[in-house]
Write a protein that holds these residues in place. Structure first.
Motif, PDB file in Angstrom:
ATOM      1  N   ASP A   1       0.832  -1.211   0.000  1.00 11.68           N
ATOM      2  CA  ASP A   1       0.000   0.000   0.000  1.00 11.68           C
ATOM      3  C   ASP A   1       0.861   1.253   0.000  1.00 11.68           C
ATOM      4  O   ASP A   1       2.070   1.204   0.248  1.00 11.68           O
ATOM      5  CB  ASP A   1      -0.925   0.018   1.208  1.00 11.68           C
ATOM      6  CG  ASP A   1      -2.033  -1.024   1.116  1.00 11.68           C
ATOM      7  OD1 ASP A   1      -2.206  -1.609   0.030  1.00 11.68           O
ATOM      8  OD2 ASP A   1      -2.709  -1.257   2.138  1.00 11.68           O
ATOM      9  N   ALA A   2       0.196   2.386  -0.232  1.00 14.02           N
ATOM     10  CA  ALA A   2       0.854   3.688  -0.162  1.00 14.02           C
ATOM     11  C   ALA A   2       0.027   4.606   0.721  1.00 14.02           C
ATOM     12  O   ALA A   2      -1.209   4.506   0.763  1.00 14.02           O
ATOM     13  CB  ALA A   2       1.012   4.295  -1.553  1.00 14.02           C
ATOM     14  N   ILE A   3       0.685   5.493   1.434  1.00 16.23           N
ATOM     15  CA  ILE A   3       0.007   6.522   2.217  1.00 16.23           C
ATOM     16  C   ILE A   3       0.601   7.870   1.828  1.00 16.23           C
ATOM     17  O   ILE A   3       1.779   7.971   1.475  1.00 16.23           O
ATOM     18  CB  ILE A   3       0.137   6.291   3.741  1.00 16.23           C
ATOM     19  CG1 ILE A   3       1.609   6.242   4.172  1.00 16.23           C
ATOM     20  CG2 ILE A   3      -0.596   5.021   4.155  1.00 16.23           C
ATOM     21  CD1 ILE A   3       1.790   6.143   5.689  1.00 16.23           C
ATOM     22  N   GLY A   4      -0.246   8.904   1.848  1.00 15.27           N
ATOM     23  CA  GLY A   4       0.204  10.227   1.446  1.00 15.27           C
ATOM     24  C   GLY A   4      -0.229  11.293   2.432  1.00 15.27           C
ATOM     25  O   GLY A   4      -1.273  11.165   3.091  1.00 15.27           O
ATOM     26  N   PHE A   5       0.569  12.346   2.523  1.00 17.06           N
ATOM     27  CA  PHE A   5       0.280  13.473   3.397  1.00 17.06           C
ATOM     28  C   PHE A   5       0.448  14.747   2.580  1.00 17.06           C
ATOM     29  O   PHE A   5       1.455  14.913   1.894  1.00 17.06           O
ATOM     30  CB  PHE A   5       1.213  13.482   4.610  1.00 17.06           C
ATOM     31  CG  PHE A   5       1.099  12.248   5.469  1.00 17.06           C
ATOM     32  CD1 PHE A   5       0.286  12.235   6.583  1.00 17.06           C
ATOM     33  CD2 PHE A   5       1.792  11.094   5.131  1.00 17.06           C
ATOM     34  CE1 PHE A   5       0.169  11.087   7.363  1.00 17.06           C
ATOM     35  CE2 PHE A   5       1.681   9.945   5.900  1.00 17.06           C
ATOM     36  CZ  PHE A   5       0.869   9.944   7.020  1.00 17.06           C
ATOM     37  N   ARG A   6      -0.533  15.634   2.668  1.00 18.34           N
ATOM     38  CA  ARG A   6      -0.481  16.879   1.894  1.00 18.34           C
ATOM     39  C   ARG A   6      -0.819  18.052   2.803  1.00 18.34           C
ATOM     40  O   ARG A   6      -1.836  18.064   3.485  1.00 18.34           O
ATOM     41  CB  ARG A   6      -1.466  16.836   0.732  1.00 18.34           C
ATOM     42  CG  ARG A   6      -1.675  18.173   0.026  1.00 18.34           C
ATOM     43  CD  ARG A   6      -0.421  18.661  -0.690  1.00 18.34           C
ATOM     44  NE  ARG A   6      -0.539  20.056  -1.100  1.00 18.34           N
ATOM     45  CZ  ARG A   6      -0.901  20.452  -2.318  1.00 18.34           C
ATOM     46  NH1 ARG A   6      -1.214  19.552  -3.240  1.00 18.34           N
ATOM     47  NH2 ARG A   6      -0.969  21.731  -2.609  1.00 18.34           N
ATOM     48  N   PHE A   7       0.070  19.063   2.806  1.00 18.66           N
ATOM     49  CA  PHE A   7      -0.188  20.271   3.565  1.00 18.66           C
ATOM     50  C   PHE A   7      -0.855  21.279   2.644  1.00 18.66           C
ATOM     51  O   PHE A   7      -0.320  21.627   1.592  1.00 18.66           O
ATOM     52  CB  PHE A   7       1.117  20.846   4.119  1.00 18.66           C
ATOM     53  CG  PHE A   7       0.900  21.980   5.094  1.00 18.66           C
ATOM     54  CD1 PHE A   7       0.430  21.725   6.364  1.00 18.66           C
ATOM     55  CD2 PHE A   7       1.154  23.296   4.727  1.00 18.66           C
ATOM     56  CE1 PHE A   7       0.223  22.749   7.277  1.00 18.66           C
ATOM     57  CE2 PHE A   7       0.958  24.325   5.627  1.00 18.66           C
ATOM     58  CZ  PHE A   7       0.489  24.063   6.899  1.00 18.66           C
TER      59      PHE A   7
END
Length: 231
Positions: free
Chosen positions: A69-75
């Motif tokens: 899987d992949a996880i992402g974080f965006r500000f």
């Protein structure tokens, strides 16, 4: 004696006007969403097996992505989950973790961290020179998304309610503030901020709060009509 037909029509017209006016106010509230304010925070995204990014339904502290899987974080500054910017890098597990061989007792998670652009930055700050960072986290099989993030990018900053406030020192201050429409100046919150930005919740006043205010106006219009009728 009963009221004349003309007076009855006048009263009915007044009631319809009061009710119609309040309904217009209600419609105005519904049609005027949180464009006047948003929240600046780290949003959390997930990708299961190479699928496109989807807004996470739980926070990284409880989410347990699987191997591959992949996880992402965006500000970013957002009015809610629908307009929150996606991480600009694709959730490409093969590209990010292709050189990391599987091992018994562990899993591999592709991690994407997007620091956003200057328009998202708090006053007096700017995103890092490297706007997007990716890495492959090898963590134990039951590790959470937060642990995978910590394995790739540090330091992490949380507030007292475990809300994710900063990644790799950005931003240096603040945590999920409500901001003005131009996304540059913080304003006093008029509705709850994201209860936990790492839980994948958006910001901005809810329709229930706005509709409640319009309902008060609706009741007020009915009260005025009744008072005039008694007079």
């Amino acid at each position: 004696m009963g009221a004349s037909p003309a007076r009855r029509r006048s009263r009915a017209g007044g009631r319809a006007a009061a009710t119609g006016g309040a309904l217009l106010v209600l419609a105005g509230f519904a049609a005027a969403p949180a464009q006047a304010a948003g929240y600046r925070y780290w949003s959390f995204w997930e990708s299961d097996g190479g699928r496109p990014w989807t807004y996470a339904t739980q926070g990284p502290a409880t989410a347990r992505p699987a191997d591959g899987d992949a996880i992402g974080f965006r500000f970013a500054v957002s009015n809610g989950t629908e307009d929150t910017s996606l991480p600009s890098a694709a959730p490409d597990f093969t590209a990010i973790c292709g050189d990391t061989a599987p091992e018994d007792g562990s899993k591999r998670i592709a991690v994407v961290v997007d620091f956003g652009g200057p328009q998202d930055a708090p006053s007096g700050e700017g995103p890092p020179e490297e706007p997007v960072r990716v890495g492959c986290a090898r963590v134990r099989e039951d590790a959470t998304g937060a642990e995978a993030l910590a394995a790739v990018v540090k330091p992490l900053r949380y507030d007292g309610s475990a809300m994710l406030c900063g990644i790799a020192g950005y931003p240096a201050r603040g945590c999920g503030e409500q901001v003005a429409e131009d996304a540059t100046a913080p304003v006093a919150p008029s509705a709850p901020a994201p209860s936990n930005a790492s839980e994948g919740t958006g910001g901005g006043p809810s329709f229930g709060v706005l509709a409640g205010g319009a309902a008060v106006l609706l009741l007020g219009g009915a009260a005025v009509w009744k008072a005039r009728r008694r007079g």
